[in-house]
Design a protein around this motif. Structure first.
Motif, mmCIF file in Angstrom:
data_model
loop_
_atom_site.group_PDB
_atom_site.id
_atom_site.type_symbol
_atom_site.label_atom_id
_atom_site.label_comp_id
_atom_site.label_asym_id
_atom_site.label_seq_id
_atom_site.Cartn_x
_atom_site.Cartn_y
_atom_site.Cartn_z
ATOM 1 N N LEU A 23 -4.251 2.541 0.204
ATOM 2 C CA LEU A 23 -4.381 1.252 0.872
ATOM 3 C C LEU A 23 -3.650 0.171 0.073
ATOM 4 O O LEU A 23 -2.955 -0.678 0.639
ATOM 5 C CB LEU A 23 -5.853 0.880 1.041
ATOM 6 N N THR A 24 -3.803 0.223 -1.247
ATOM 7 C CA THR A 24 -3.134 -0.756 -2.089
ATOM 8 C C THR A 24 -1.625 -0.591 -2.014
ATOM 9 O O THR A 24 -0.880 -1.584 -2.040
ATOM 10 C CB THR A 24 -3.602 -0.616 -3.556
ATOM 11 N N ALA A 25 -1.157 0.660 -1.908
ATOM 12 C CA ALA A 25 0.277 0.914 -1.800
ATOM 13 C C ALA A 25 0.852 0.238 -0.557
ATOM 14 O O ALA A 25 1.949 -0.329 -0.596
ATOM 15 C CB ALA A 25 0.536 2.418 -1.749
ATOM 16 N N PHE A 26 0.106 0.297 0.552
ATOM 17 C CA PHE A 26 0.578 -0.367 1.775
ATOM 18 C C PHE A 26 0.751 -1.858 1.536
ATOM 19 O O PHE A 26 1.784 -2.442 1.880
ATOM 20 C CB PHE A 26 -0.414 -0.138 2.924
ATOM 21 N N TRP A 27 -0.271 -2.484 0.933
ATOM 22 C CA TRP A 27 -0.195 -3.930 0.731
ATOM 23 C C TRP A 27 0.895 -4.294 -0.269
ATOM 24 O O TRP A 27 1.541 -5.334 -0.138
ATOM 25 C CB TRP A 27 -1.550 -4.458 0.264
ATOM 26 N N GLN A 28 1.111 -3.426 -1.235
ATOM 27 C CA GLN A 28 2.164 -3.691 -2.211
ATOM 28 C C GLN A 28 3.523 -3.727 -1.520
ATOM 29 O O GLN A 28 4.342 -4.612 -1.784
ATOM 30 C CB GLN A 28 2.159 -2.615 -3.299
ATOM 31 N N MET A 29 3.772 -2.761 -0.630
ATOM 32 C CA MET A 29 5.040 -2.767 0.087
ATOM 33 C C MET A 29 5.087 -3.905 1.097
ATOM 34 O O MET A 29 6.117 -4.560 1.276
ATOM 35 C CB MET A 29 5.277 -1.428 0.794
ATOM 36 N N PHE A 30 3.972 -4.161 1.763
ATOM 37 C CA PHE A 30 3.914 -5.222 2.768
ATOM 38 C C PHE A 30 4.331 -6.563 2.171
ATOM 39 O O PHE A 30 5.091 -7.319 2.777
ATOM 40 C CB PHE A 30 2.488 -5.307 3.321
ATOM 41 N N GLU A 31 3.846 -6.833 0.963
ATOM 42 C CA GLU A 31 4.141 -8.110 0.322
ATOM 43 C C GLU A 31 5.595 -8.227 -0.107
ATOM 44 O O GLU A 31 6.087 -9.325 -0.366
ATOM 45 C CB GLU A 31 3.223 -8.313 -0.879
ATOM 46 N N ARG A 32 6.307 -7.099 -0.165
ATOM 47 C CA ARG A 32 7.718 -7.114 -0.534
ATOM 48 C C ARG A 32 8.621 -7.285 0.676
ATOM 49 O O ARG A 32 9.838 -7.415 0.528
ATOM 50 C CB ARG A 32 8.077 -5.816 -1.264
ATOM 51 N N MET A 33 8.036 -7.286 1.866
ATOM 52 C CA MET A 33 8.827 -7.418 3.082
ATOM 53 C C MET A 33 9.164 -8.882 3.347
ATOM 54 O O MET A 33 8.664 -9.792 2.692
ATOM 55 C CB MET A 33 8.071 -6.819 4.265
#
Length: 233
Positions: free
Chosen positions: A159-169
């Protein structure tokens, strides 16, 4: 049969020696001789393991065996991924399946206090949405609050991995076009939980994910049909 991957071979040596987290590794010279590899190749492999926290390097001391941390491994892998819409959609699909599967267990016997905390988060979402402000941190906090007590490191790391990538978009991806509706979708989940209807809450969670996926899919399609800029000159 020896594994071809040098990192795996190093870990095999650690297992053969019965090393535990915190124990010193053999010296570089000893490992290189045991594995029949050059010191340079060994250092490269150790650096990879160090990056994942599996090996710990200390200034002026021998390397030691670290404690395996799924969160560190997953986040490290995510950091190396290119933040593309395709990758984000794939992570979103995995995230939806996991959250929906764990949701009934996570909310079983959820207290009124915890539901009230979720309501407070959605209230913050609505307040920001009404002023056209994104609420990524609140969105992440909402989902974290539901699953945190399960103490499942693998779930938490993904779940954290998703948010980490999301914030880089790009802001276009992270903000979306209808913040108010996004806030409402979270409120509907809380409404269902407050009514004691877990099945409806799961349905609303699925609807929320499908709405996000539809938005990302449309965005991906639009980017692929946008003509490339004509070179000047």
């Amino acid at each position: 049969m020896k594994p071809a991957n040098l990192q795996d071979r190093i870990l095999d040596v650690c297992r053969e020696l019965g090393l535990e987290p915190g124990d010193d590794l053999p010296t570089e010279q000893e490992l290189a001789a045991r594995l029949d590899v050059s010191r340079a190749a060994l250092r490269e492999a150790l650096a990879v393991l160090d990056g994942f926290g599996i090996v710990v390097s200390r200034q002026g001391a021998r390397r030691s065996l670290g404690r395996f941390d799924m969160t560190a491994v997953v986040l490290r892998l995510t950091e190396m991924m290119e933040p593309t819409t395709d990758a984000l959609i794939e992570l979103l699909d995995v995230r939806r399946v996991l959250e929906v599967a764990f949701f009934p267990t996570a909310v079983a016997n959820m207290s009124a206090k915890k539901i009230g905390e979720l309501r407070e988060v959605t209230n913050r979402m609505h307040a920001k949405a009404e002023h056209g402000r994104a609420f990524i941190e609140d969105d992440q906090a909402f989902h974290h609050a539901i699953y945190a007590h399960l103490d499942n490191a693998t779930l938490e790391s993904l779940l954290t991995a998703f948010w980490q990538m999301f914030e880089r978009m790009s802001p276009e991806t992270t903000t979306g076009r209808d913040l108010v509706e996004s806030a409402r979708s979270h409120s509907r989940i809380v409404d269902a939980l407050r009514a004691g209807d877990t099945q409806l809450a799961v349905h609303q969670l699925n609807v929320h994910f499908f709405d996000v996926r539809t938005r990302l899919t449309h965005q991906r399609a639009a980017s692929r049909t946008t003509p490339a800029p004509t070179p000047a000159g």
